[in-house]
Design a protein around this motif. Structure first.
Motif, PDB file in Angstrom:
ATOM      1  N   ARG A  23      80.583  55.382  34.809  1.00 21.46           N
ATOM      2  CA  ARG A  23      81.871  54.601  35.283  1.00 21.46           C
ATOM      3  C   ARG A  23      82.679  55.446  36.493  1.00 21.46           C
ATOM      4  NH1 ARG A  23      87.780  54.504  32.998  1.00 21.46           N
ATOM      5  NH2 ARG A  23      88.461  52.210  33.241  1.00 21.46           N
ATOM      6  N   ALA A  27      82.867  53.697  40.266  1.00 24.11           N
ATOM      7  CA  ALA A  27      84.145  53.409  40.697  1.00 24.11           C
ATOM      8  C   ALA A  27      84.233  54.025  42.289  1.00 24.11           C
ATOM      9  CB  ALA A  27      85.197  53.758  40.062  1.00 24.11           C
ATOM     10  N   GLU A  51      96.916  50.864  42.762  1.00 21.11           N
ATOM     11  CA  GLU A  51      96.395  49.360  42.826  1.00 21.11           C
ATOM     12  C   GLU A  51      94.842  49.181  42.891  1.00 21.11           C
ATOM     13  OE1 GLU A  51      96.918  45.347  45.077  1.00 21.11           O
ATOM     14  OE2 GLU A  51      98.568  45.982  44.227  1.00 21.11           O
ATOM     15  N   GLN A  54      92.895  51.166  40.274  1.00 19.44           N
ATOM     16  CA  GLN A  54      92.587  50.353  39.081  1.00 19.44           C
ATOM     17  C   GLN A  54      91.594  49.249  39.265  1.00 19.44           C
ATOM     18  OE1 GLN A  54      96.534  48.979  38.540  1.00 19.44           O
ATOM     19  NE2 GLN A  54      97.164  50.997  37.307  1.00 19.44           N
ATOM     20  N   PHE A  55      91.746  48.717  40.539  1.00 22.97           N
ATOM     21  CA  PHE A  55      90.622  47.555  40.963  1.00 22.97           C
ATOM     22  C   PHE A  55      89.029  48.402  40.728  1.00 22.97           C
ATOM     23  CE2 PHE A  55      88.071  45.804  44.388  1.00 22.97           C
ATOM     24  CZ  PHE A  55      88.094  44.197  43.874  1.00 22.97           C
ATOM     25  N   TYR A  56      88.933  49.444  41.386  1.00 24.89           N
ATOM     26  CA  TYR A  56      87.514  50.128  41.370  1.00 24.89           C
ATOM     27  C   TYR A  56      87.121  50.535  39.894  1.00 24.89           C
ATOM     28  CZ  TYR A  56      88.984  50.898  46.381  1.00 24.89           C
ATOM     29  OH  TYR A  56      89.477  50.727  47.699  1.00 24.89           O
ATOM     30  N   TYR A  57      88.062  50.774  39.194  1.00 27.01           N
ATOM     31  CA  TYR A  57      87.778  50.889  37.657  1.00 27.01           C
ATOM     32  C   TYR A  57      87.305  49.582  36.920  1.00 27.01           C
ATOM     33  CZ  TYR A  57      87.828  56.044  37.675  1.00 27.01           C
ATOM     34  OH  TYR A  57      87.360  57.464  38.087  1.00 27.01           O
ATOM     35  N   ARG A  58      88.132  48.492  37.473  1.00 31.83           N
ATOM     36  CA  ARG A  58      87.747  47.234  36.681  1.00 31.83           C
ATOM     37  C   ARG A  58      86.386  46.716  37.173  1.00 31.83           C
ATOM     38  NH1 ARG A  58      93.042  45.929  38.255  1.00 31.83           N
ATOM     39  NH2 ARG A  58      92.229  44.269  39.605  1.00 31.83           N
ATOM     40  N   LEU A  59      86.039  47.254  38.408  1.00 27.34           N
ATOM     41  CA  LEU A  59      84.712  46.895  38.862  1.00 27.34           C
ATOM     42  C   LEU A  59      83.656  47.645  38.036  1.00 27.34           C
ATOM     43  CD1 LEU A  59      85.157  46.636  42.797  1.00 27.34           C
ATOM     44  CD2 LEU A  59      84.533  44.639  41.275  1.00 27.34           C
ATOM     45  N   ASP A  61      83.889  48.609  35.287  1.00 27.22           N
ATOM     46  CA  ASP A  61      84.105  48.139  33.614  1.00 27.22           C
ATOM     47  C   ASP A  61      83.161  47.110  33.832  1.00 27.22           C
ATOM     48  OD1 ASP A  61      85.513  50.394  32.997  1.00 27.22           O
ATOM     49  OD2 ASP A  61      87.476  48.979  32.865  1.00 27.22           O
ATOM     50  N   ALA A  62      83.056  46.255  34.635  1.00 25.16           N
ATOM     51  CA  ALA A  62      82.514  45.004  34.555  1.00 25.16           C
ATOM     52  C   ALA A  62      80.803  45.505  35.191  1.00 25.16           C
ATOM     53  CB  ALA A  62      82.836  44.015  35.767  1.00 25.16           C
ATOM     54  N   LYS A  65      79.439  46.606  31.657  1.00 29.74           N
ATOM     55  CA  LYS A  65      79.214  45.532  30.777  1.00 29.74           C
ATOM     56  C   LYS A  65      77.986  44.968  31.019  1.00 29.74           C
ATOM     57  CE  LYS A  65      81.684  41.468  29.066  1.00 29.74           C
ATOM     58  NZ  LYS A  65      82.670  40.511  29.127  1.00 29.74           N
TER      59      LYS A  65
END
Length: 84
Positions: A23, A27, A51, A54-59, A61-62, A65
């Motif tokens: 992860r 990121a 901000e 957080q966006f990089y970690y959402r990427l 996470d995706a 997944k």
């Protein structure tokens, strides 16, 4: 999404249990891509930096997944004697 060693393995596996998680690696790669395009100004405010982090970690996470879904599909088709 809760992470554990099964769905967030080490980015560079070996004999050690220490090091960067997949992860974190994903990121970091997203951040590096942004820096190449200069999408993140060098004088960015702390709020903007948070901000973007957080966006990089959402990427990431995706990506994890989709990776898990792909592995499940690959394992299922392999058990059925198919290849993808």
């Amino acid at each position: 999404m809760a992470y554990n060693k099964l769905n967030n393995p080490r980015a560079f596996p070996g004999n050690s249990s220490y090091g960067m998680s997949l992860r974190d690696y994903f990121a970091g790669q997203a951040l590096a891509g942004d820096m190449v395009d200069e999408a993140l100004p060098l004088d960015a405010s702390p709020a903007l930096l948070e901000e973007r982090a957080q966006f990089y970690y959402r990427l990431a996470d995706a990506m994890l997944k989709v990776r898990a879904q792909d592995e499940a599909l690959t394992n299922t088709t392999a058990m059925m004697g198919l290849s993808i």
